[in-house]
Design a protein around this motif. Sequence first.
Motif, PDB file in Angstrom:
ATOM      1  N   ARG A 149      -3.217  17.651 -92.914  1.00  0.00           N
ATOM      2  CA  ARG A 149      -2.521  16.683 -93.777  1.00  0.00           C
ATOM      3  C   ARG A 149      -1.261  16.161 -93.084  1.00  0.00           C
ATOM      4  O   ARG A 149      -0.930  14.973 -93.188  1.00  0.00           O
ATOM      5  N   ALA A 150      -0.566  17.049 -92.391  1.00  0.00           N
ATOM      6  CA  ALA A 150       0.625  16.618 -91.649  1.00  0.00           C
ATOM      7  C   ALA A 150       0.243  15.664 -90.529  1.00  0.00           C
ATOM      8  O   ALA A 150       0.964  14.697 -90.255  1.00  0.00           O
ATOM      9  N   LEU A 151      -0.890  15.911 -89.882  1.00  0.00           N
ATOM     10  CA  LEU A 151      -1.341  15.052 -88.787  1.00  0.00           C
ATOM     11  C   LEU A 151      -1.614  13.633 -89.274  1.00  0.00           C
ATOM     12  O   LEU A 151      -1.253  12.657 -88.605  1.00  0.00           O
ATOM     13  N   VAL A 152      -2.221  13.502 -90.450  1.00  0.00           N
ATOM     14  CA  VAL A 152      -2.479  12.176 -91.024  1.00  0.00           C
ATOM     15  C   VAL A 152      -1.168  11.424 -91.239  1.00  0.00           C
ATOM     16  O   VAL A 152      -1.059  10.228 -90.929  1.00  0.00           O
ATOM     17  N   LEU A 153      -0.152  12.110 -91.740  1.00  0.00           N
ATOM     18  CA  LEU A 153       1.144  11.460 -91.978  1.00  0.00           C
ATOM     19  C   LEU A 153       1.821  11.061 -90.675  1.00  0.00           C
ATOM     20  O   LEU A 153       2.459  10.008 -90.597  1.00  0.00           O
ATOM     21  N   LEU A 154       1.680  11.892 -89.654  1.00  0.00           N
ATOM     22  CA  LEU A 154       2.276  11.545 -88.366  1.00  0.00           C
ATOM     23  C   LEU A 154       1.588  10.333 -87.740  1.00  0.00           C
ATOM     24  O   LEU A 154       2.241   9.471 -87.142  1.00  0.00           O
ATOM     25  N   ILE A 155       0.271  10.246 -87.891  1.00  0.00           N
ATOM     26  CA  ILE A 155      -0.451   9.071 -87.389  1.00  0.00           C
ATOM     27  C   ILE A 155      -0.014   7.820 -88.146  1.00  0.00           C
ATOM     28  O   ILE A 155       0.188   6.753 -87.556  1.00  0.00           O
TER      29      ILE A 155
END
Length: 257
Positions: A149-155
């Motif tokens: 979920r954090a990766l999606v926000l960083l992208i």
Amino acid sequence: MVNRSTSAKQSGAHYFFQGWKLIHLPGIRRFVLMPLLVNIVLMGCAFLWLFHKLNIWIPLIMAHVPDWLQWLSYLLWPLTVVSILLVFSYFFSTLANWIAAPFCGLLSEQLEARLTGQPAPDAGWMEIIKDTPRILRREWQKLAWYLPRALVLLILYFIPGLGQTLAPVLWFLFSAWMLAIQYCDYAFDNHKVDFPRMRQALRQNKSDNMQFGALVSLFTLIPLLNLVILPVAVCGATAMWVDKYRAQLGISHTRRQ
């Protein structure tokens, strides 16, 4: 025993500020010491390093803003700073929680006994060592849930304009929810309530938990106050467990079984 009879309807904000009082309870202060020391050393050093690096990172990030959005620089600059602080504070608070997890579980357990008037469980080193593998497995579960979920926000953050505007807001909301999970989980895990069931229980009081997590997130950004936020959050979340979840899940004991 602390009187909890009128507390079940209190907000998440109430429990956050209650945590600042609970860390001073006689008999609880000694269990606050180890989480406090871990947080002071790790967060103190980390934020000193971060503030030294911000003057380098901010211009590099702002250089990626397209020319047609330069007129929004006055808005994107503070959002960028807040985003870095949120990501950084969450990363290092997670690291502190990993290191201090056995002591946070012990603090939560002892405080629960104090709040419910039950005999305090054995707090010896052997009990801490015995519980450490189980506690660290639980931390892995939380990390595995968090990372995708954090990766999606960083992208999302690298999408010019819209992403850079929305990502800080979404990251703050996500961090608030994740911090509520992080700190409430110590009491749930002490009673071996599994991770999916714990998240389901927290969703039933989502507004209260978002309030609690948002305040933890905000205070994590404030120098000096962020050094003591770990035991404060553990104590506040434990009080919320006692009032809102303990009876709901049919828990009648304090000692880990």
